[in-house]
Design a protein around this motif. Sequence first.
Motif, short mmCIF file in Angstrom:
data_model
loop_
_atom_site.label_atom_id
_atom_site.label_comp_id
_atom_site.label_asym_id
_atom_site.label_seq_id
_atom_site.Cartn_x
_atom_site.Cartn_y
_atom_site.Cartn_z
N VAL A 220 0.63 -13.55 -1.62
CA VAL A 220 0.33 -12.88 -2.90
C VAL A 220 0.71 -13.86 -4.00
N LEU A 221 -0.29 -14.51 -4.60
CA LEU A 221 -0.01 -15.63 -5.50
C LEU A 221 0.08 -15.22 -6.97
N GLY A 222 0.05 -13.93 -7.23
CA GLY A 222 0.23 -13.43 -8.60
C GLY A 222 0.32 -11.92 -8.58
N GLY A 223 1.06 -11.36 -9.52
CA GLY A 223 1.16 -9.91 -9.62
C GLY A 223 1.88 -9.26 -8.45
N ALA A 224 2.76 -10.00 -7.79
CA ALA A 224 3.41 -9.46 -6.58
C ALA A 224 4.32 -8.28 -6.87
N ALA A 225 4.81 -8.20 -8.11
CA ALA A 225 5.73 -7.10 -8.44
C ALA A 225 5.10 -5.74 -8.14
N GLN A 226 3.78 -5.68 -8.31
CA GLN A 226 3.07 -4.42 -8.05
C GLN A 226 3.23 -3.99 -6.58
N ALA A 227 3.11 -4.96 -5.68
CA ALA A 227 3.25 -4.66 -4.24
C ALA A 227 4.68 -4.24 -3.92
N VAL A 228 5.64 -4.94 -4.50
CA VAL A 228 7.04 -4.63 -4.21
C VAL A 228 7.39 -3.26 -4.80
N ASP A 229 6.90 -3.00 -6.01
CA ASP A 229 7.15 -1.70 -6.65
C ASP A 229 6.58 -0.56 -5.80
N ARG A 230 5.41 -0.81 -5.24
CA ARG A 230 4.75 0.22 -4.44
C ARG A 230 5.61 0.58 -3.21
N ALA A 231 6.14 -0.44 -2.58
CA ALA A 231 7.00 -0.21 -1.41
C ALA A 231 8.27 0.54 -1.83
N ALA A 232 8.84 0.11 -2.97
CA ALA A 232 10.08 0.76 -3.44
C ALA A 232 9.82 2.22 -3.80
N ALA A 233 8.67 2.49 -4.42
CA ALA A 233 8.34 3.86 -4.81
C ALA A 233 8.17 4.74 -3.58
N SER A 234 7.59 4.19 -2.53
CA SER A 234 7.41 4.95 -1.30
C SER A 234 8.76 5.29 -0.67
N PHE A 235 9.62 4.29 -0.56
CA PHE A 235 10.96 4.52 -0.02
C PHE A 235 11.72 5.54 -0.88
N ALA A 236 11.51 5.47 -2.22
CA ALA A 236 12.22 6.39 -3.12
C ALA A 236 11.80 7.84 -2.87
N ARG A 237 10.60 8.03 -2.35
CA ARG A 237 10.14 9.38 -1.97
C ARG A 237 10.54 9.72 -0.54
N LEU A 238 11.37 8.87 0.06
CA LEU A 238 11.90 9.03 1.42
C LEU A 238 10.83 8.81 2.50
N VAL A 239 9.72 8.16 2.11
CA VAL A 239 8.65 7.89 3.06
C VAL A 239 8.58 6.37 3.29
N PRO A 240 8.74 5.92 4.53
CA PRO A 240 8.59 4.48 4.78
C PRO A 240 7.19 4.01 4.37
N PRO A 241 7.09 2.88 3.69
CA PRO A 241 5.77 2.34 3.32
C PRO A 241 4.97 2.00 4.58
N PRO A 242 3.67 1.75 4.43
CA PRO A 242 2.87 1.34 5.59
C PRO A 242 3.46 0.10 6.25
N ASN A 243 3.27 0.06 7.55
CA ASN A 243 3.85 -1.02 8.34
C ASN A 243 2.87 -2.18 8.47
N PHE A 244 3.41 -3.40 8.40
CA PHE A 244 2.57 -4.59 8.62
C PHE A 244 2.06 -4.60 10.07
N LEU A 245 2.93 -4.23 10.99
CA LEU A 245 2.53 -4.16 12.40
C LEU A 245 1.89 -2.80 12.64
N VAL A 246 0.69 -2.78 13.17
CA VAL A 246 0.03 -1.50 13.40
C VAL A 246 -0.11 -1.24 14.89
N ALA A 247 0.02 0.04 15.23
CA ALA A 247 0.01 0.41 16.65
C ALA A 247 -1.40 0.42 17.23
N TRP A 248 -2.38 0.83 16.41
CA TRP A 248 -3.78 0.87 16.89
C TRP A 248 -4.73 0.87 15.72
#
Length: 248
Positions: A220-248
Amino acid sequence: MSARPVLDGVWLVASGTDEAALTDPHDCHCYLLWDGDGGFLVDAGTGLGAEQWLDNVREVCDPSRLGGVLLTHYHADHAGGAAAAQEAGLAVFGHRLTAGALATADEGRTQVARARAVGVYPPDYRLRPAQVQPLAGGSRVTSGGVSVEVVDAPGHCDGHLVFLVGATGGVLLSGDCLFSGGRVGLQAIPDCRLVEYADTVAALAARSPDVLLPGHGDLVLGGAAQAVDRAAASFARLVPPPNFLVAW
Ligand SMILES: [Zn+2]
């Protein structure tokens, strides 16, 4: 393959997936920071592609002028190449837990045995021991004009570190802690810790990085704060963000 420039002073020199920088399919992304005077390599791959990434580093600089290799964590796709780096004359740095695990090539602590058993690594792959000099979160390492802040980032595994270059709005080298789109690296392993992960991501969101250089996947070569904020917001709602590793 060769060193792929990704930013001013940053090259991708190893990868399991990037066509330009491919070293071995099992390797993580490894980044070279170099300002013409000094620098660091971030992560060392499995070791299976070490000859190739050493050649890639040599395209950019004399490896002996680097301050060393900074390991994000002890998983073998990031730290297995530490022994090869050391044999090439590079000092290796990492969290004290990473240092402890690599001193004895502990395949239990690092989950290499478990990962190999399920085909993540080739059947004959073995973690090789290496001497790792301990790095503490909150410290800073410098080489030439390259100054890297070391940040504790547990969650993906114990002893995970991330590295920040520049102040707020700088570059976050995130290892397996954060990926593009705000995805995370959760695994069913004993030292993957969800609540610590949430705290780690909240603290990184407060740093508002502009660039995210993860251990796998898209950069992510620009605007990365948006991605990090999104993950933090998800955790703040007690929901783990989407996983990089996917099961199927
Ligand atoms: Zn990992």
